[in-house]
Design an enzyme around this catalytic site. Structure first.
Site, PDB file in Angstrom:
ATOM      1  N   ALA A 257       0.760  -1.271   0.001  1.00  0.00           N
ATOM      2  CA  ALA A 257       0.193  -0.184   0.023  1.00  0.00           C
ATOM      3  C   ALA A 257       0.776   1.151   0.098  1.00  0.00           C
ATOM      4  O   ALA A 257       2.028   1.173   0.707  1.00  0.00           O
ATOM      5  CB  ALA A 257      -1.037  -0.033   1.246  1.00  0.00           C
ATOM      6  N   ASP A 258       0.476   2.291  -0.862  1.00  0.00           N
ATOM      7  CA  ASP A 258       1.098   3.571  -0.443  1.00  0.00           C
ATOM      8  C   ASP A 258       0.345   4.565   0.219  1.00  0.00           C
ATOM      9  O   ASP A 258       0.934   5.384   0.777  1.00  0.00           O
ATOM     10  CB  ASP A 258       1.028   4.205  -2.070  1.00  0.00           C
ATOM     11  CG  ASP A 258       2.318   3.547  -2.790  1.00  0.00           C
ATOM     12  OD1 ASP A 258       3.514   3.885  -3.100  1.00  0.00           O
ATOM     13  OD2 ASP A 258       1.930   2.214  -3.362  1.00  0.00           O
ATOM     14  N   ARG A 259      -0.800   4.315   0.245  1.00  0.00           N
ATOM     15  CA  ARG A 259      -1.775   5.045   1.674  1.00  0.00           C
ATOM     16  C   ARG A 259      -2.923   4.119   1.913  1.00  0.00           C
ATOM     17  O   ARG A 259      -3.655   3.793   0.976  1.00  0.00           O
ATOM     18  CB  ARG A 259      -2.219   6.497   0.985  1.00  0.00           C
ATOM     19  CG  ARG A 259      -2.829   7.228   2.175  1.00  0.00           C
ATOM     20  CD  ARG A 259      -2.899   8.765   1.698  1.00  0.00           C
ATOM     21  NE  ARG A 259      -1.751   9.277   1.142  1.00  0.00           N
ATOM     22  CZ  ARG A 259      -1.307  10.682   1.515  1.00  0.00           C
ATOM     23  NH1 ARG A 259      -2.384  11.403   2.089  1.00  0.00           N
ATOM     24  NH2 ARG A 259      -0.508  11.252   0.820  1.00  0.00           N
ATOM     25  N   ALA A 267      -4.627   2.896  -1.268  1.00  0.00           N
ATOM     26  CA  ALA A 267      -4.072   3.149  -2.628  1.00  0.00           C
ATOM     27  C   ALA A 267      -2.860   2.217  -2.754  1.00  0.00           C
ATOM     28  O   ALA A 267      -1.926   2.134  -2.013  1.00  0.00           O
ATOM     29  CB  ALA A 267      -3.837   4.854  -2.633  1.00  0.00           C
TER      30      ALA A 267
END
Length: 386
Positions: A257-259, A267
């Protein structure tokens, strides 16, 4: 093959492996200025949310160390106010390199808080610089340990889930998207760390991974890492996920995950949402594995996550080694960039990330444990794992 790494520090030098050249050429390039760190992150010479956070922090530490070693020191060392203003400008600048990855923002905010707390403690600029250097190095150092913790949590959770549904918990097949291993972190990895943990404990049969367009981070980087770890694996194009689920017994999809928003919307690399929809159709558990620093409690849901769009040209080009293999005078594989589309396309849709809604996610794993949704709910309570 030696252990893969994205960042190394030795003899006072900060270096990164140029991931744009992998897997055919392993080239370390020195990052000696803040501008070079920004460019490395922006151009994706280094990528992976934890890795870019580590580089940003270490670049600040290196910059401050260089200035501490100057006999007279720069002008902005002359007062606390000047020092604070100068450092905050640098932190803001680095944060803008990749806006979707919350880890980068978490690292710069953490350094900003340390800056303020050291000022509040009445320290002079040189002492504040030393505090920031120590904090920056800690940001990098703590990543490997937490990656191993979350990989263990997630791996054990999956084994128990399979057992609870009548399986043996062995011979597991797990698919992943993009690259989430040592090249994306300071070591071991997140989702790829889970796969590595299952392999190390004898529970994994095979890893599957998508090419992950448009930058092919799966076929270039994940393939390279799995090969170096001697983990049985199979590559597939992004559009083959549905076919894989139809014809093979896949026990889980594990992604990074990036966020992660407060409700669990996540995301991650473009193509993750597609995989989640198909996994739900085939009743395959979908697991997000990421550090606590990736959870952004200030964002209520996925609609508040900024999505980075890359330059259109990147989706039109492919870089790789010449085939058949051609070596230069130094015995290095020759590489080339080729265009795979007509020139002058007037429309190219090229987001780096998509958002997978919490309703399609089975579990979210951090170094603090595993979160699942309550019966009948479509969102997560992430409180126990942040």
């Amino acid at each position: 093959m030696p252990a893969l790494t994205s960042i190394r520090t030795s003899e006072g030098k900060l270096e990164i492996v140029n991931q744009l050249l992998l897997p055919h050429t392993v080239e370390f390039i020195e990052v000696s200025t803040i501008a070079e760190a920004y460019d490395a992150i922006k151009s994706m010479k280094i990528r992976g949310a934890p890795a870019i956070a580590s580089l940003a922090a270490l670049a600040v530490a290196d910059y401050l160390t260089q200035n501490l070693q100057r006999a007279s020191g720069p002008e902005w060392f002359g007062s606390v106010d000047a020092f604070r203003e100068h450092v905050n400008v640098i932190l803001t600048y680095l944060f803008t390199a990749r806006p979707t990855a919350v880890n980068l923002g978490a690292a710069t905010r953490r350094l900003s808080r340390k800056l303020q707390s050291s000022i509040d403690a009445g320290k002079d600029p040189r002492a504040i610089a030393q505090d920031l250097i120590a904090e920056a190095k800690e940001i990098d150092a703590e990543d490997v340990g937490r990656n191993k913790e979350m990989s263990k949590h997630g791996g054990e959770w999956l084994v128990e889930r399979v057992k609870s549904q009548g399986g043996s918990g062995e011979g597991l097949n797990v698919m992943t998207v993009c690259n989430t291993g040592s090249l994306a972190t300071s070591g071991y990895g997140t989702a790829l760390g889970l796969i590595t943990y299952l392999h190390e404990t004898g529970k994994l049969q095979r890893a599957f991974y998508t090419q992950s367009t448009p930058y092919h981070q799966g076929s270039r980087l994940t393939a390279f890492e799995l090969q170096s770890l001697n983990i049985p694996s199979t590559m597939l194009c992004d559009s083959m996920v549905g076919s894989l689920f139809q014809h093979h017994n896949i026990h889980a999809v594990a992604v990074g995950a990036d966020r992660i928003a407060r409700n669990g919307d996540t995301a991650n690399k473009i193509g993750t949402y597609n995989a989640a929809v198909l996994a739900a159709r085939h009743n395959i558990p979908f697991i997000v594995v990421a550090p606590v620093s990736t959870v952004d409690l200030e964002v209520a849901d996925g609609s508040g996550i900024p999505i980075e769009h890359r330059p259109a040209i990147e989706a039109c080009l492919v870089r790789g080694a010449l085939y058949p293999t051609t070596l230069d005078a130094n015995g290095v594989k020759q590489q080339a960039t080729v265009m795979v589309t007509p020139e002058g396309l007037d429309g190219v849709y090229n987001p780096s990330f998509d958002v997978t809604p919490a309703s399609l996610i089975t579990a979210i794993v951090t170094e603090k444990g595993v979160a699942v949704k309550k019966e009948g709910e479509d969102v997560f309570d992430l409180t126990p794992i942040v």
